[in-house]
Scaffold this motif. Structure first.
Motif: not given
Lengths: 218, 582
Positions: A135-138, A149-150, A153, B256-257
């Motif tokens: 998810p997200g920044k990872y 990424h969404i 997530g 997690f942004e």
């Protein structure tokens, strides 16, 4: 109406003092469980809402990203959970019949299947971790169109919270299993088995919605 | 009947002769116990541990009461600090950052720690089982767990206050709440935990009302307070899980942004607002509905008249519970939702005013030709009618699309909210607290000081918040630290009002505490109430009733009015004859 004084004595051991009859206690416990299940549905309802909103915003992303989920593993887990619902339902029946040995065995089998589900889920998660499908920044995988990424997530939020519920279910099944071995339940009193069963069916049911929504996008 | 007859009832000395029915065993209730029955009072158990691990709904209610009022003190001090700061247009005591934290903490503490549990968890916990003739709530252990969870959640929330505070406002709006460096994660996690406490209370009350009613306590014989708590419980159970998932997603977003609420990453901040208000609008009915229930009890008991429109009031609570889930969008008229959605939400907002107005009219109709006693609880009920009507009607201003565009994010919203929440819920709570205080504690408070304090609270409240209505219509934006000098007079007025209000509240605290130690013993039924809680000992025994009560009549069958009804009928006949002549 019997008076309080007579109630204090000579009632079944499982009847709590503030109830008049075992029937009242049982129906209260079941109503309470159904209301609790309603809160769970609304809790996951929020996640389904988020899923719906983002699938509506970014249909292309969902189609592209879902291909990175393993349908065989997801399908296997669906089979495992549905089977565990069957064993749970049979366990409730065993409790109703007062068959302690069968009850303990079926609860144990349900627990085993639940562990199986988590093992398969663990394989899936570690694969995602390895590929950077996070998810997200990872999120670090390359080559997926849109906003994966969404998608991941939402995937991890939904399956993760479902996994937490599976673990919670395993804890309460273990609790009922221990008490069943102690012989606390009988054909007259098996409300906790039934309520844990209801909870387990809900955990199963949520997965039955999660699987097609996440794995079988078209 | 017993020694308790000698205790002075809270009714003032100048009140004239006590009303009939006082301290008498009410007719509709058979089997209720006389005071001093075999069983000891619920307060007779000693020791801290016996309180912390009690499963008695009455003692849990009292523990909640102490905790909730403690947090009211914290939130109140924060509010006074905010208003003192607003005395001068450029601020004087705090930096702007500190100011932002102060109003955020005031909001978060007052909403999540104070006003949501205020009535259900305290008076509801104490009186719901008593009013339906039950020995306890359906799940006493869960009730205790609810309190323990509340304490843990409150501790986490307070920890984040001490650790680094928050400056997001109590609504935690994204994208700011995902960017600020303050303790959003721990604070929202605290609120998440508090949600469990709220759900447990609600679940318990629903099952209690369905399954624990005494023989003969039909749905149509339940006191209206019970109906209101029931409707509240339904909202608590259905809305709170949405807040839980919203806050989890917010925490997830921060950790997690993920980007679901962040437009820079393809997310949608308005989605957060939808999520948040889907809980938080029904939540304002969690706050106000129990207050409605209290007012129904106060008005009918202290005017000694059967409630007007029992069914209408009971079902309007349920109607409000249902419609409350369909109006959340009126918080977002200027957030960029579609015009169609805004129009639908505006219409539904007007619709929710209908059942609310049904209640207000029914209360006023109950007062008509009642035998009104201006006791302290009744004064609060009358204050409620005045304040809540202002609060409710200004809500319609805000529900009107064109007007809302001008009033959004001004002091008008602040004043409206405080008129319904403080002028509504809190005033109703104070009325209920004074109404039931003799039953809960077995002690009478000073009626004279009660009335003085009520007058101070009423005046202080109006001065504080009516000036904010004026500020809002003149364009003063809310949450601003510095403001234009032309707003200063009204700000000063508001601050002065808050000091009067605080003085009134301190007086209440003093005489209530005084009554605990020095107060006269209260009678079993000081107001001549007809519902079941007045039929048991004062203070009630551990198991509520010495023997299972059975019920054969409604909760508001007052004799005095019944005697007078004969005269009224004669008059009606006269009028009818006159009408015939015409």
């Amino acid at each position: 109406m019997i008076t309080q004084a007579t109630e204090e004595h000579g009632h079944p051991a499982h009847l709590e003092h503030h109830f008049s009859t075992p029937e009242q206690q049982k129906s209260a416990a079941k109503l309470g469980m159904w209301i609790f299940l309603a809160t769970e549905i609304l809790f996951f309802g929020g996640l389904f809402m988020a899923y719906g909103a983002f699938r509506y915003f970014y249909p292309g992303t969902f189609v592209a990203a879902h291909a990175y989920l393993s349908i065989p593993l997801g399908g296997l887990n669906t089979m495992i959970l549905i089977t565990s619902s069957l064993t749970m339902a049979l366990a409730v029946r065993a409790a109703q019949l007062g068959d302690r040995k069968l009850l303990v065995r079926l609860l144990g089998l349900t627990l085993l299947l639940a562990s199986g589900f988590l093992v398969v889920k663990g394989f899936e998660y570690s694969h995602k971790l390895h590929e950077g499908l996070l998810p997200g920044k990872y999120f670090s995988a390359k080559g997926i169109a849109g906003l994966p990424h969404i998608f991941f997530g939402i995937y991890f939020a939904m399956t993760g919270l479902h996994g937490v519920h599976v673990v919670a279910g395993m804890i309460v099944i273990s609790w009922v299993l221990i008490r069943a071995r102690q012989g606390r339940y009988s054909a007259e009193y098996y409300t906790p088995v039934e309520n844990v069963g209801l909870y387990w069916h809900l955990v199963d049911l949520i997965w039955i919605f999660l699987f097609p929504l996440l794995y079988l996008v078209k | 009947m017993s020694a308790s007859d000698n205790g002075a009832a809270p009714r003032g000395a100048g009140e004239g002769a006590p009303r009939g029915g006082r301290d008498q065993e009410p007719d509709p209730v058979a089997g209720a116990d006389a005071p001093g029955a075999t069983e000891g009072s619920y307060l007779s158990h000693r020791g801290v541990l016996s309180w912390i691990f009690t499963k008695d709904h009455k003692r849990i209610g009292l523990m909640y009461l102490v905790a909730v009022l403690g947090f009211f003190f914290v939130g109140g001090v924060l509010a006074l600090a905010v208003l003192l700061e607003l005395l001068s247009s450029a601020g004087r005591f705090f930096s702007s950052d500190t100011y932002n934290k102060l109003f955020t903490l005031h909001g978060a503490v007052m909403i999540f720690l104070f006003i949501i549990p205020l009535v259900p968890a305290t008076l509801g916990n104490f009186f719901l089982p008593l009013m339906i003739g039950a020995k306890d709530v359906a799940f006493p252990k869960m009730n205790l767990a609810s309190f323990h969870i509340y304490v843990v959640g409150a501790a986490i929330l307070l920890y984040s206050i001490i650790a680094s505070a928050m400056d997001t406002g109590w609504t935690f709006y994204t994208p700011y709440s995902t960017q600020t460096s303050t303790a959003v994660i721990s604070a929202t996690f605290g609120v998440f935990i508090l949600g469990f406490s709220s759900v447990f209370t609600g679940l318990n009350f629903i099952v209690t009302v369905h399954k624990m009613r005494a023989p003969g306590m039909t749905w149509n014989r339940m006191p209206l307070f019970v109906w209101a708590i029931y409707a509240t419980a339904v909202i608590q159970v259905l809305a709170t899980p949405i807040l839980a998932i919203t806050l989890l997603l917010l925490i997830f977003e921060r950790l997690f942004e993920v980007g679901i609420f962040n437009p820079a990453m393809g997310g949608d901040p308005v989605l957060y607002q939808h999520f948040f208000w889907f809980y938080s609008h029904p939540a304002v009915y969690i706050m106000i509905l129990p207050g409605f229930g209290i007012i129904s009890e106060l008005i009918t008991t202290h005017s000694r008249k059967r409630i007007f429109g029992y069914g209408a009031i009971a079902l309007s609570s349920v109607a409000i519970a249902v419609i409350s889930f369909l109006v959340w969008g009126h918080h977002m008229f200027v957030s960029g939702q579609s015009e169609l959605a805004a129009m639908v939400f505006s219409f539904l907002t007007f619709a929710v005013a209908v059942p609310t107005a049904i209640k207000v009219f029914s209360w006023v109709a109950t007062l008509y030709r009642g035998s009104i006693a201006f006791t302290t609880p009744m004064l609060y009920a009358l204050a409620f009618l005045f304040l809540f009507t202002i609060g409710g009607l200004t809500g319609l201003f805000l529900g009107t699309l064109s007007v809302d565009v001008h009033l959004t994010d001004t002091y008008f919203v602040v004043a409206h909210f405080h008129y319904v929440m403080m002028g509504g819920t809190f005033i109703a709570f104070l009325g209920g607290l004074h109404h039931w205080w003799p039953k809960m504690t077995g002690k009478s408070y000073s009626e004279k000081w009660g009335k003085i304090a009520c007058a101070l609270v009423f005046i202080g409240f109006n001065v504080t918040f009516f000036s904010q209505f004026l500020l809002g219509t003149h364009g003063m934006p809310r949450r601003y630290h510095h403001y234009l000098p032309r707003f200063q007079t009204l700000h000063v007025l508001s601050t002065v009002g808050s000091q009067i209000l605080a003085l009134g509240l301190v007086i209440i605290l003093v005489y209530l505490l005084h009554s605990l130690f020095r107060g006269a013993r209260a009678g079993v039924n000081p107001w001549g109430g007809k519902s079941l809680e007045w039929a048991t000992a004062t203070p009630p025994g551990t198991h509520n009733f010495a023997s299972q009560p059975t019920v054969s009549a409604g909760p508001y069958e007052f004799e005095e009015i019944d005697e007078r009804e004969g005269e009224e009928k004669d008059e009606e006949k006269d009028e009818a004859e006159k009408g015939g002549e015409r």
